[in-house]
Write an enzyme that holds these catalytic residues in place. Structure first.
Site, PDB file in Angstrom:
ATOM      1  N   HIS A  58       0.965  -1.236   0.142  1.00  0.00           N
ATOM      2  CA  HIS A  58       0.063  -0.095   0.068  1.00  0.00           C
ATOM      3  C   HIS A  58       0.950   1.329  -0.015  1.00  0.00           C
ATOM      4  O   HIS A  58       0.516   2.261   0.454  1.00  0.00           O
ATOM      5  CB  HIS A  58      -0.938   0.137   1.311  1.00  0.00           C
ATOM      6  CG  HIS A  58      -1.907  -1.114   1.249  1.00  0.00           C
ATOM      7  ND1 HIS A  58      -2.730  -1.379   0.026  1.00  0.00           N
ATOM      8  CD2 HIS A  58      -2.415  -1.646   2.165  1.00  0.00           C
ATOM      9  CE1 HIS A  58      -3.716  -2.132   0.500  1.00  0.00           C
ATOM     10  NE2 HIS A  58      -3.399  -2.574   1.506  1.00  0.00           N
ATOM     11  N   GLY A 212     -18.662  -5.653  -2.206  1.00  0.00           N
ATOM     12  CA  GLY A 212     -18.062  -5.363  -3.412  1.00  0.00           C
ATOM     13  C   GLY A 212     -19.022  -4.280  -4.214  1.00  0.00           C
ATOM     14  O   GLY A 212     -19.970  -3.616  -3.683  1.00  0.00           O
TER      15      GLY A 212
HETATM   16  S1  PPS Z   1      -7.051  -4.391   1.481  1.00  0.00           S
HETATM   17  O1  PPS Z   1      -7.564  -4.822   2.840  1.00  0.00           O
HETATM   18  O2  PPS Z   1      -6.475  -2.962   1.404  1.00  0.00           O
HETATM   19  O3  PPS Z   1      -6.249  -5.349   0.951  1.00  0.00           O
HETATM   20  O4  PPS Z   1      -8.393  -4.486   0.424  1.00  0.00           O
HETATM   21  P1  PPS Z   1      -8.598  -4.717  -0.976  1.00  0.00           P
HETATM   22  O5  PPS Z   1      -8.339  -5.989  -1.293  1.00  0.00           O
HETATM   23  O6  PPS Z   1      -7.708  -3.496  -1.762  1.00  0.00           O
HETATM   24  O7  PPS Z   1     -10.089  -4.188  -1.211  1.00  0.00           O
HETATM   25  C1  PPS Z   1     -11.265  -5.129  -0.497  1.00  0.00           C
HETATM   26  C2  PPS Z   1     -12.456  -4.532  -1.435  1.00  0.00           C
HETATM   27  O8  PPS Z   1     -12.347  -5.212  -2.702  1.00  0.00           O
HETATM   28  C3  PPS Z   1     -13.726  -5.913  -2.808  1.00  0.00           C
HETATM   29  N1  PPS Z   1     -13.509  -7.105  -3.654  1.00  0.00           N
HETATM   30  C4  PPS Z   1     -14.201  -7.329  -4.841  1.00  0.00           C
HETATM   31  N2  PPS Z   1     -15.149  -6.431  -5.658  1.00  0.00           N
HETATM   32  C5  PPS Z   1     -15.684  -7.077  -6.383  1.00  0.00           C
HETATM   33  N3  PPS Z   1     -15.345  -8.456  -7.024  1.00  0.00           N
HETATM   34  C6  PPS Z   1     -14.597  -9.037  -6.446  1.00  0.00           C
HETATM   35  N4  PPS Z   1     -14.149 -10.275  -6.975  1.00  0.00           N
HETATM   36  C7  PPS Z   1     -13.995  -8.364  -5.159  1.00  0.00           C
HETATM   37  N5  PPS Z   1     -12.904  -9.007  -4.361  1.00  0.00           N
HETATM   38  C8  PPS Z   1     -12.837  -8.089  -3.500  1.00  0.00           C
HETATM   39  C9  PPS Z   1     -14.076  -6.168  -1.455  1.00  0.00           C
HETATM   40  O9  PPS Z   1     -15.229  -6.505  -1.314  1.00  0.00           O
HETATM   41  C10 PPS Z   1     -13.705  -4.870  -0.743  1.00  0.00           C
HETATM   42  O10 PPS Z   1     -14.863  -3.842  -0.947  1.00  0.00           O
HETATM   43  P2  PPS Z   1     -16.118  -3.713  -0.121  1.00  0.00           P
HETATM   44  O11 PPS Z   1     -16.749  -2.474  -0.633  1.00  0.00           O
HETATM   45  O12 PPS Z   1     -15.800  -3.443   1.222  1.00  0.00           O
HETATM   46  O13 PPS Z   1     -17.081  -4.853  -0.203  1.00  0.00           O
END
Ligand code: PPS
Length: 268
Positions: A58, A212
């Site tokens: 990050h 998501g």
């Molecule tokens: S971290 O902790 O910084 O590593 O988190 P990061 O992986 O960057 O972000 C997590 C968010 O990404 C969403 N996510 C997804 N969205 C759509 N499709 C897929 N396959 C997917 N995988 C991870 C995850 O749900 C988190 O977002 P939010 O809005 O909290 O749900």
């Protein structure tokens, strides 16, 4: 740490889709789930990893270890959804001591950059510099584009990685399998796989891949907060390559959590 020519860094401001990219890269290289965050373990254990290494970070563009021909994938997400996701993250992970934290408090902390990894806009601007410099070893992706067209994003990542990864997507069945395994529904299953050797204990591990989609911020922001973020966006990003991004995702008008659930499967 010293970057190696075959290192792949997956970089993002927290909650922008880092795990999603890691998961896709793991599959394209047919590797397990191990891609430690370089800010976590000591340099010696990252040094001891076998090549090719997939490394999460990050850090800003200024701070990320550079050189040696390593490749960098940077993914970004609109600040309103990023903030909302980070708020839930703080309530989920024990070490933040924010389980019952208030959204308005978190909003102000985010706007002041008084959170882990600092100011969202400093972070994004630092990586946008790489677009201006036309750095060839950096692939820049938007979370929202992946929601709309995941297959194209997977192919884009595979072409960027070249070699074995570029070969694997030529096989339609293998490509379909990767796309299916990278859907929100698939990634929601068995969430412990992301935390096999983690040093912090989340309160609810199954909430990491939370909801998501985009526009969940509409369930949390007041109109005043939305306008404050819009103004900050204008001040900090108008002059950058991101100046015209996320108009729909950040507009006050419109529904809540559009694009939630399964990404549309666009034709390749
Ligand atoms: S971290 O902790 O910084 O590593 O988190 P990061 O992986 O960057 O972000 C997590 C968010 O990404 C969403 N996510 C997804 N969205 C759509 N499709 C897929 N396959 C997917 N995988 C991870 C995850 O749900 C988190 O977002 P939010 O809005 O909290 O749900």
């Amino acid at each position: 740490m010293r970057p190696r020519p075959d290192d792949i860094f997956v970089c993002a401001f927290p909650k922008s889709g880092t795990t999603w990219i890691q998961h896709i890269v793991h599959q394209l290289l047919a590797m397990g789930y191990v891609s430690p965050m370089i800010e976590g373990p000591d340099a010696a254990s990252v040094e001891a990893m076998e090549s090719p290494r997939i490394l999460k970070s990050h850090l800003t563009y200024a701070d990320i270890p550079k050189g040696g021909g390593a490749k960098y994938i940077y993914v970004c997400r609109n600040p309103k959804d990023c903030l909302t996701s980070f708020y839930h993250h703080h309530r989920t992970w024990e070490h933040y001591e924010f389980e019952h934290g208030d959204f308005d408090v978190f909003f102000d902390l985010f706007m002041d950059g008084r959170i882990s990894f600092g100011d969202y806009f400093d972070h994004l601007n630092s990586w946008l510099e790489s677009i201006e410099k036309q750095e060839e070893n950096i692939l820049f992706l938007k979370y929202e584009d992946m929601l709309v067209d995941l297959p194209s994003a997977v192919v884009q990542i595979s072409n960027f990685l070249e070699g074995k990864a570029a070969e694997i997507v030529k096989d339609e069945k293998k490509l379909d399998k990767i796309i299916e395994a990278s859907s929100l529904a698939s990634m929601k299953m068995n969430q412990n796989r992301w935390f096999s050797n983690i040093y912090f204990q989340p309160i609810h591990r199954d909430k990491f891949i939370r909801k998501g989609g985009s526009r969940d911020w509409k369930n949390h922001f007041s109109l005043e907060q939305s306008e404050r973020m819009d103004e900050r966006f204008r001040q900090r990003l108008t002059a950058s390559a991101a100046g015209g991004w996320w108009k729909k995702e950040m507009a006050w008008e419109g529904g809540q959590n559009e694009n939630a659930g399964e990404p549309r499967m666009a034709m390749l």
